[in-house]
Design a protein around this motif. Structure first.
Motif, short mmCIF file in Angstrom:
data_model
loop_
_atom_site.label_atom_id
_atom_site.label_comp_id
_atom_site.label_asym_id
_atom_site.label_seq_id
_atom_site.Cartn_x
_atom_site.Cartn_y
_atom_site.Cartn_z
N PHE A 253 113.76 75.86 45.96
CA PHE A 253 112.44 76.27 46.46
C PHE A 253 112.08 77.63 45.89
N ASN A 254 110.80 77.75 45.48
CA ASN A 254 110.35 78.95 44.78
C ASN A 254 109.04 79.44 45.40
N VAL A 255 109.00 80.70 45.81
CA VAL A 255 107.76 81.33 46.26
C VAL A 255 107.19 82.15 45.11
N VAL A 256 105.99 81.78 44.66
CA VAL A 256 105.31 82.52 43.61
C VAL A 256 104.25 83.40 44.28
N PHE A 257 104.59 84.64 44.47
CA PHE A 257 103.66 85.60 45.05
C PHE A 257 102.97 86.32 43.89
N ARG A 258 101.69 86.09 43.74
CA ARG A 258 101.00 86.54 42.53
C ARG A 258 100.61 88.02 42.61
N SER A 259 101.63 88.86 42.69
CA SER A 259 101.40 90.30 42.82
C SER A 259 100.79 90.88 41.55
N ASN A 260 101.18 90.35 40.40
CA ASN A 260 100.61 90.83 39.14
C ASN A 260 99.10 90.65 39.14
N THR A 261 98.65 89.49 39.56
CA THR A 261 97.22 89.20 39.61
C THR A 261 96.53 90.05 40.68
N MET A 262 97.18 90.25 41.81
CA MET A 262 96.60 91.09 42.86
C MET A 262 96.38 92.52 42.38
N LYS A 263 97.34 93.03 41.64
CA LYS A 263 97.25 94.42 41.17
C LYS A 263 96.14 94.60 40.13
N LYS A 264 95.83 93.52 39.41
CA LYS A 264 94.78 93.59 38.39
C LYS A 264 93.38 93.42 38.96
N LEU A 265 93.28 92.96 40.18
CA LEU A 265 91.99 92.62 40.77
C LEU A 265 91.05 93.82 40.75
N ASN A 266 89.85 93.58 40.24
CA ASN A 266 88.78 94.59 40.18
C ASN A 266 89.08 95.76 39.24
N LYS A 267 90.07 95.59 38.36
CA LYS A 267 90.34 96.59 37.34
C LYS A 267 89.71 96.13 36.02
N ALA A 268 89.44 97.08 35.15
CA ALA A 268 88.85 96.76 33.86
C ALA A 268 89.81 95.93 33.02
N HIS A 269 89.27 95.11 32.14
CA HIS A 269 90.10 94.31 31.25
C HIS A 269 90.85 95.20 30.26
N ASP A 270 92.02 94.73 29.83
CA ASP A 270 92.80 95.44 28.81
C ASP A 270 92.45 94.95 27.41
N TYR A 271 91.34 94.26 27.27
CA TYR A 271 90.89 93.74 25.99
C TYR A 271 89.37 93.82 25.95
N ASP A 272 88.81 93.83 24.76
CA ASP A 272 87.38 94.03 24.61
C ASP A 272 86.60 92.73 24.46
N LYS A 273 87.28 91.67 24.04
CA LYS A 273 86.63 90.38 23.80
C LYS A 273 87.42 89.26 24.45
N CYS A 274 86.70 88.19 24.85
CA CYS A 274 87.37 86.97 25.29
C CYS A 274 87.76 86.20 24.05
N LEU A 275 89.04 86.05 23.81
CA LEU A 275 89.53 85.41 22.59
C LEU A 275 89.97 83.96 22.82
N SER A 276 90.14 83.58 24.08
CA SER A 276 90.59 82.21 24.38
C SER A 276 89.44 81.21 24.34
N THR A 277 88.21 81.72 24.57
CA THR A 277 87.02 80.86 24.61
C THR A 277 86.26 80.98 23.29
N PRO A 278 85.87 79.89 22.66
CA PRO A 278 86.12 78.50 23.08
C PRO A 278 87.14 77.81 22.18
N TYR A 279 88.41 78.14 22.38
CA TYR A 279 89.46 77.59 21.52
C TYR A 279 90.53 76.82 22.28
N PHE A 280 91.22 77.47 23.20
CA PHE A 280 92.47 76.94 23.72
C PHE A 280 92.34 76.12 25.00
#
Length: 363
Positions: A253-280
């Motif tokens: 049994f595994n609990v995935v507590f998404r603390s990494n995502t919580m800490k990023k919430l409402n913070k600025a992106h670490d990148y300037d462009k969306c590179l995944s769209t529209p590719y992957f």
């Protein structure tokens, strides 16, 4: 290991050939047009039996439309030949509302596409459970509460649905064991003010049910959602839950507590462009429209064509996607994008590849 499924990270690193093709495309459309998604989300139906308080796609309207089974099977066969590797059946409606979803996932598996389902699980039953479990890599149940009372308030449905879901989880675990199947079964709780006091109870119930993992994740405000109830939510005081929940982890049994995502919430992106769209990745709606990003459903600049009318290859290599490639590259202001979007970690990875550190060659 607290996140062996890399749910709070990304898995694009395991597709180096696709990434290498993207890196070498160098803004040349003839090279870019043949970069097909690794992963696609499909909405089999537009209707839903719940009206969750947090629903990101409430603005679409829960339309009573669905994919015709044989047409969707044909499109899946085509997509497999184009190199699409995985599909998640979810979307703007409840996927198990589609009476032939068991046949659809069976066909997906048959043609070589890994598939999964994100669902509220109310409509699992004795007739569809075996075929679904045989042909999916994983199923994730959106449960969001530890008690029937809280569940009914968040999902805005009757309390008996909570007990139906628990019974269906028991059925799924039993069926998997009896038939020696490999489908991973999980459940998630979107952490909200209404359920934060029930997290321990939720995890305890899920572990007792015999499923493989639970996800505790933060809310992220969708750009176009009607609901704004949780727009200002703050997880600073809830991060400490992770340490307590880690005590539930064991070999089964595994609990995935998404603390990494919580800490990023409402913070600025670490990148300037969306590179995944529209590719992957791509999102296909119940009406057949194909989008390059699920945060921009019903937005024309991200819609490339209708899969009920023309084949996927024509859509993906067509002029509308070509224009979208240039729009995302030259005009899209990602400061207005959804915080912690599905491709956030992928974008961080791709940005790092395009903007290497001076020490990167010292492997």
């Amino acid at each position: 290991m607290s996140d062996k499924y890399a749910i709070d990270s990304h898995k694009l690193i395991y597709h180096p050939l696709r990434v290498a093709k993207w890196l070498s495309a160098e803004n040349n459309w003839e090279n870019q047009k043949g970069i097909y998604p690794v992963y696609v989300e499909i909405s089999p139906v537009g209707a839903c039996n719940h009206r969750c308080t947090f629903c990101a796609v409430d603005y679409i309207g829960y339309r009573n439309i669905r994919w015709e089974t044989e047409l969707l099977k044909n499109r899946l066969s085509e997509m497999a030949k184009l190199g699409i590797k995985s599909i998640m059946f979810a979307g703007e409606g409840e996927p198990l509302f589609h009476k032939d979803l068991d046949q659809i996932v069976e066909h997906s598996n048959k043609v070589g596409i890994d598939c999964s389902i994100t669902t509220n699980f109310v409509y699992l039953n004795e007739k569809n459970v075996l075929k679904i479990l045989k042909n999916t890599s994983w199923i994730k149940v959106s449960l969001n509460a530890g008690t029937a009372e809280t569940y009914s308030k968040i999902h805005r449905t009757k309390e008996e649905d909570f007990h139906t879901v628990l019974n269906n989880l028991e059925l799924a675990v039993k069926t998997r064991k009896e038939h020696n199947l490999e489908c991973t079964i999980g459940a998630q709780l979107l952490l909200l003010p209404e359920n934060k006091h029930e997290v321990i109870e939720f995890v305890t119930k899920m572990k007792s049910a015999g499923i493989d993992y639970v996800v505790i994740k933060p809310y992220s405000q969708h750009l176009f959602s009607k609901t704004k109830t949780y727009e200002k939510i703050d997880y600073a005081d809830l991060i400490s839950l992770e340490e307590t929940l880690n005590e539930f982890n064991d070999d089964n049994f595994n609990v995935v507590f998404r603390s990494n995502t919580m800490k990023k919430l409402n913070k600025a992106h670490d990148y300037d462009k969306c590179l995944s769209t529209p590719y992957f990745w791509a999102h296909i709606m119940a009406d057949g429209d194909v989008y390059g990003c699920s945060a921009y459903l019903k937005q024309e600049k991200f819609c490339y064509g209708n899969l009920k009318e023309i084949p996927f290859k024509e859509i993906w290599e067509g002029d509308k996607r070509k224009k979208s490639v240039q729009f995302v590259k030259d005009e899209l202001d990602i400061s207005n994008c959804r915080s912690n979007c599905r491709m956030d970690e992928v974008n961080r990875y791709l940005w790092r590849l395009q903007n290497p550190n001076s020490h990167d060659n010292f492997i």
